[in-house]
Design a protein around this motif. Structure first.
Motif, PDB file in Angstrom:
ATOM      1  N   ALA A   2      37.107  47.819  42.853  1.00 51.96           N
ATOM      2  CA  ALA A   2      37.149  46.531  43.535  1.00 51.96           C
ATOM      3  C   ALA A   2      35.811  46.264  44.230  1.00 51.96           C
ATOM      4  O   ALA A   2      35.147  47.185  44.706  1.00 51.96           O
ATOM      5  N   VAL A   3      35.438  45.013  44.284  1.00 52.65           N
ATOM      6  CA  VAL A   3      34.220  44.605  44.974  1.00 52.65           C
ATOM      7  C   VAL A   3      34.595  43.712  46.147  1.00 52.65           C
ATOM      8  O   VAL A   3      35.676  43.127  46.178  1.00 52.65           O
ATOM      9  N   ILE A   4      33.701  43.586  47.111  1.00 56.12           N
ATOM     10  CA  ILE A   4      33.951  42.718  48.251  1.00 56.12           C
ATOM     11  C   ILE A   4      33.803  41.269  47.804  1.00 56.12           C
ATOM     12  O   ILE A   4      32.818  40.905  47.167  1.00 56.12           O
ATOM     13  N   GLN A   5      34.814  40.456  48.126  1.00 54.34           N
ATOM     14  CA  GLN A   5      34.835  39.050  47.733  1.00 54.34           C
ATOM     15  C   GLN A   5      34.955  38.174  48.974  1.00 54.34           C
ATOM     16  O   GLN A   5      35.377  38.628  50.031  1.00 54.34           O
ATOM     17  N   ASN A   6      34.613  36.897  48.818  1.00 56.79           N
ATOM     18  CA  ASN A   6      34.748  35.920  49.895  1.00 56.79           C
ATOM     19  C   ASN A   6      35.957  35.053  49.639  1.00 56.79           C
ATOM     20  O   ASN A   6      36.287  34.758  48.491  1.00 56.79           O
ATOM     21  N   GLY A   7      36.607  34.644  50.701  1.00 55.08           N
ATOM     22  CA  GLY A   7      37.747  33.751  50.592  1.00 55.08           C
ATOM     23  C   GLY A   7      38.107  33.221  51.964  1.00 55.08           C
ATOM     24  O   GLY A   7      37.361  33.385  52.927  1.00 55.08           O
ATOM     25  N   PHE A   8      39.238  32.572  52.056  1.00 55.31           N
ATOM     26  CA  PHE A   8      39.746  32.067  53.321  1.00 55.31           C
ATOM     27  C   PHE A   8      41.108  32.691  53.570  1.00 55.31           C
ATOM     28  O   PHE A   8      41.906  32.847  52.647  1.00 55.31           O
ATOM     29  N   VAL A   9      41.382  33.032  54.820  1.00 52.94           N
ATOM     30  CA  VAL A   9      42.694  33.540  55.208  1.00 52.94           C
ATOM     31  C   VAL A   9      43.459  32.379  55.820  1.00 52.94           C
ATOM     32  O   VAL A   9      42.951  31.683  56.693  1.00 52.94           O
ATOM     33  N   GLU A  19      35.932  38.133  54.394  1.00 49.40           N
ATOM     34  CA  GLU A  19      35.614  38.934  53.215  1.00 49.40           C
ATOM     35  C   GLU A  19      36.745  39.926  53.024  1.00 49.40           C
ATOM     36  O   GLU A  19      37.360  40.367  53.989  1.00 49.40           O
ATOM     37  N   PHE A  20      37.028  40.264  51.781  1.00 48.39           N
ATOM     38  CA  PHE A  20      38.110  41.196  51.509  1.00 48.39           C
ATOM     39  C   PHE A  20      37.797  42.000  50.265  1.00 48.39           C
ATOM     40  O   PHE A  20      36.959  41.629  49.451  1.00 48.39           O
ATOM     41  N   LYS A  21      38.485  43.105  50.152  1.00 49.75           N
ATOM     42  CA  LYS A  21      38.399  43.973  48.981  1.00 49.75           C
ATOM     43  C   LYS A  21      39.834  44.256  48.573  1.00 49.75           C
ATOM     44  O   LYS A  21      40.626  44.755  49.381  1.00 49.75           O
ATOM     45  N   ALA A  22      40.216  43.889  47.357  1.00 47.48           N
ATOM     46  CA  ALA A  22      41.609  44.012  46.933  1.00 47.48           C
ATOM     47  C   ALA A  22      41.729  44.829  45.653  1.00 47.48           C
ATOM     48  O   ALA A  22      40.851  44.796  44.799  1.00 47.48           O
ATOM     49  N   THR A  23      42.833  45.553  45.566  1.00 47.26           N
ATOM     50  CA  THR A  23      43.215  46.260  44.349  1.00 47.26           C
ATOM     51  C   THR A  23      44.566  45.708  43.919  1.00 47.26           C
ATOM     52  O   THR A  23      45.054  44.738  44.494  1.00 47.26           O
ATOM     53  N   ARG A  24      45.215  46.335  42.962  1.00 43.85           N
ATOM     54  CA  ARG A  24      46.512  45.852  42.499  1.00 43.85           C
ATOM     55  C   ARG A  24      47.607  46.033  43.541  1.00 43.85           C
ATOM     56  O   ARG A  24      48.618  45.345  43.501  1.00 43.85           O
ATOM     57  N   GLY A  27      44.669  46.060  49.952  1.00 41.56           N
ATOM     58  CA  GLY A  27      43.244  46.049  50.187  1.00 41.56           C
ATOM     59  C   GLY A  27      42.911  46.032  51.662  1.00 41.56           C
ATOM     60  O   GLY A  27      43.753  46.338  52.510  1.00 41.56           O
ATOM     61  N   ILE A  28      41.679  45.635  51.961  1.00 41.29           N
ATOM     62  CA  ILE A  28      41.218  45.545  53.339  1.00 41.29           C
ATOM     63  C   ILE A  28      40.540  44.199  53.555  1.00 41.29           C
ATOM     64  O   ILE A  28      39.961  43.614  52.645  1.00 41.29           O
TER      65      ILE A  28
END
Length: 74
Positions: A2-9, A19-24, A27-28
């Motif tokens: 997983a890579v660090i991605q940008n988004g909105f919460v 920013e978040f890092k997600a797996t199946r 994540g964090i």
């Protein structure tokens, strides 16, 4: 991997960039401590991605020892 991605919460009607890092499985989430505390207090929310996609998540408890917050996908 997983890579660090940008988004909105999104918590209810409020949203903020993060920013978040997600797996199946989960994540964090990286954001300011106040925003992380708000996520933990809400318990659940959405991470908005590009387009109309979103991840529905459940947040773990907040700890001042860590600069991130763990979440699980629902």
């Amino acid at each position: 991997m997983a890579v660090i991605q940008n988004g909105f919460v999104q918590l209810g009607f409020s949203r903020f960039p993060a920013e978040f890092k997600a797996t199946r499985l989960g994540g964090i989430l990286f954001a300011s401590k106040d925003q992380l505390k708000a996520c933990a207090a809400a318990g659940a929310g959405k991470i908005l991605l590009s387009g109309d996609r979103a991840l529905e998540v459940v947040f773990d408890e907040f700890s001042d020892d860590w600069p991130y917050l763990r979440f699980k996908l629902t």
